[in-house]
Design a protein around this motif. Structure first.
Motif, PDB file in Angstrom:
ATOM      1  N   SER A 113      33.073 -50.599  91.883  1.00 55.41           N
ATOM      2  CA  SER A 113      31.692 -50.675  92.370  1.00 55.41           C
ATOM      3  C   SER A 113      31.389 -52.050  92.951  1.00 55.41           C
ATOM      4  O   SER A 113      30.756 -52.170  94.000  1.00 55.41           O
ATOM      5  N   TYR A 125      26.105 -43.852  97.181  1.00 58.49           N
ATOM      6  CA  TYR A 125      25.628 -42.479  97.303  1.00 58.49           C
ATOM      7  C   TYR A 125      24.539 -42.200  96.262  1.00 58.49           C
ATOM      8  O   TYR A 125      24.664 -42.619  95.120  1.00 58.49           O
ATOM      9  N   GLN A 127      24.102 -39.204  95.241  1.00 59.07           N
ATOM     10  CA  GLN A 127      24.784 -38.226  94.409  1.00 59.07           C
ATOM     11  C   GLN A 127      26.253 -38.184  94.828  1.00 59.07           C
ATOM     12  O   GLN A 127      26.591 -38.468  95.976  1.00 59.07           O
ATOM     13  N   VAL A 128      27.113 -37.861  93.892  1.00 59.78           N
ATOM     14  CA  VAL A 128      28.547 -37.886  94.154  1.00 59.78           C
ATOM     15  C   VAL A 128      28.884 -36.835  95.209  1.00 59.78           C
ATOM     16  O   VAL A 128      28.583 -35.652  95.023  1.00 59.78           O
ATOM     17  N   ASP A 130      30.852 -34.062  97.386  1.00 59.87           N
ATOM     18  CA  ASP A 130      31.887 -33.090  97.015  1.00 59.87           C
ATOM     19  C   ASP A 130      32.772 -32.727  98.198  1.00 59.87           C
ATOM     20  O   ASP A 130      33.428 -31.676  98.198  1.00 59.87           O
ATOM     21  N   SER A 242      36.833 -43.108  97.443  1.00 54.23           N
ATOM     22  CA  SER A 242      36.001 -43.320  96.262  1.00 54.23           C
ATOM     23  C   SER A 242      36.839 -43.055  95.020  1.00 54.23           C
ATOM     24  O   SER A 242      38.049 -42.857  95.097  1.00 54.23           O
ATOM     25  N   THR A 244      36.805 -40.926  91.071  1.00 54.00           N
ATOM     26  CA  THR A 244      36.215 -39.776  90.395  1.00 54.00           C
ATOM     27  C   THR A 244      34.918 -40.181  89.701  1.00 54.00           C
ATOM     28  O   THR A 244      34.880 -41.167  88.967  1.00 54.00           O
ATOM     29  N   ALA A 245      33.860 -39.424  89.970  1.00 55.45           N
ATOM     30  CA  ALA A 245      32.543 -39.610  89.346  1.00 55.45           C
ATOM     31  C   ALA A 245      31.825 -40.873  89.810  1.00 55.45           C
ATOM     32  O   ALA A 245      30.774 -41.210  89.269  1.00 55.45           O
ATOM     33  N   SER A 246      32.358 -41.586  90.804  1.00 55.16           N
ATOM     34  CA  SER A 246      31.711 -42.819  91.256  1.00 55.16           C
ATOM     35  C   SER A 246      30.706 -42.540  92.365  1.00 55.16           C
ATOM     36  O   SER A 246      30.939 -41.686  93.231  1.00 55.16           O
ATOM     37  N   ARG A 247      29.619 -43.286  92.355  1.00 56.53           N
ATOM     38  CA  ARG A 247      28.640 -43.218  93.439  1.00 56.53           C
ATOM     39  C   ARG A 247      28.839 -44.340  94.451  1.00 56.53           C
ATOM     40  O   ARG A 247      27.943 -44.628  95.238  1.00 56.53           O
TER      41      ARG A 247
END
Length: 257
Positions: A113, A125, A127-128, A130, A242, A244-247
């Motif tokens: 980050s 973001y 939201q993450v 997809d 990016s 996994t699960a990162s904004r």
């Protein structure tokens, strides 16, 4: 628009426009995400003016502070104008009972980050997304990647040349909005971002974003500020990368392992 067939929740706001994604900020990171979204048939609105932490309205500033408060930063990090390369290969995605869950490393996500915040190629973001594909990097870490196109890095100021390439890609896709569009504030509903107030000298519009907002914080570097950068490998793919699960995401050059 991709989501025309999907019902849109009722809103207390009188929206002037509805799009899938709003990409805002002067840095090439938000522009790269706009290109990625356009390639996935999402309707994109771009506000290409600089976003300043100090000039934002209190609610928007508080939201960005909440995104970064656990990073241990005192203000924004020092800028990193180096273009980064990553080597990775596709990995199969298993959904059966034998599929393993990737370990969560909070320190890795924190470091990632911070690197994204420091880079003009970084993006935040709401939201993450997809629309990214999982790949396995040389470090054995799983990364998420959205490739934008083939590219051969400039032998001199690699970052500046890539920023110009991204602008050309946006022109080809005709996804630029009104010139000088400025993000005035984010608009929240039920504790989440619903859209944004965007303006030009001629008008102000409320734009709803059904699939989220992507922000590039800070000014775009001046042409002379990009560092001379040699030693990058040859032909690559430009990709938004990016974790996994990162904004947080960042534009990097992607090479095969």
């Amino acid at each position: 628009m991709k989501n025309d067939e999907e019902p849109i929740e009722a809103s207390e706001w009188q929206w002037d426009d509805v799009v899938d994604v709003i990409c805002a900020g002067a840095g090439p990171g938000a522009l790269a995400h706009a290109i990625c979204c356009a390639d996935h048939d999402l309707d994109v609105e771009i506000a290409d003016a600089e976003i300043s932490w100090q000039a934002l309205d209190p609610d928007t500033a508080a939201y960005l502070a909440s995104m970064t408060e656990d990073l241990g930063l005192d203000g924004t990090p020092d800028r990193d104008l180096e273009l980064t390369a990553v080597r990775a290969e596709p990995v199969p995605v298993r959904t059966d009972r034998r599929a393993t869950i990737e370990p969560f490393f909070g320190s890795r996500l924190r470091d990632w980050s911070v690197r994204c915040l420091a880079s003009p190629f970084g993006v935040i973001y709401s939201q993450v997304p997809d629309i990214m594909t999982p790949m396995r990097a040389e470090s054995a870490e799983t990364v998420r990647v959205a490739a934008l196109g083939d590219y051969r890095p400039d032998a001199d100021r690699a970052g500046r040349a890539l920023a110009e390439w991204l602008r050309e890609q946006a022109d080809e896709r005709e996804i630029y909005g009104a010139s000088g569009m400025v993000l005035q504030r984010l608009i929240f509903e039920h504790g989440r971002i619903a859209g944004a107030e965007l303006s030009t000298p001629e008008q102000t519009r409320l734009v709803r974003a059904t699939a989220g907002v992507a922000l590039s914080i800070g000014p775009a570097p001046a042409e002379a500020d990009w560092p001379v950068q040699t030693g990058l490998p040859g032909a690559a793919q430009v990709a938004v990368v990016s974790r996994t699960a990162s904004r947080f995401g960042r534009v990097e050059l992607l090479y095969s392992v």
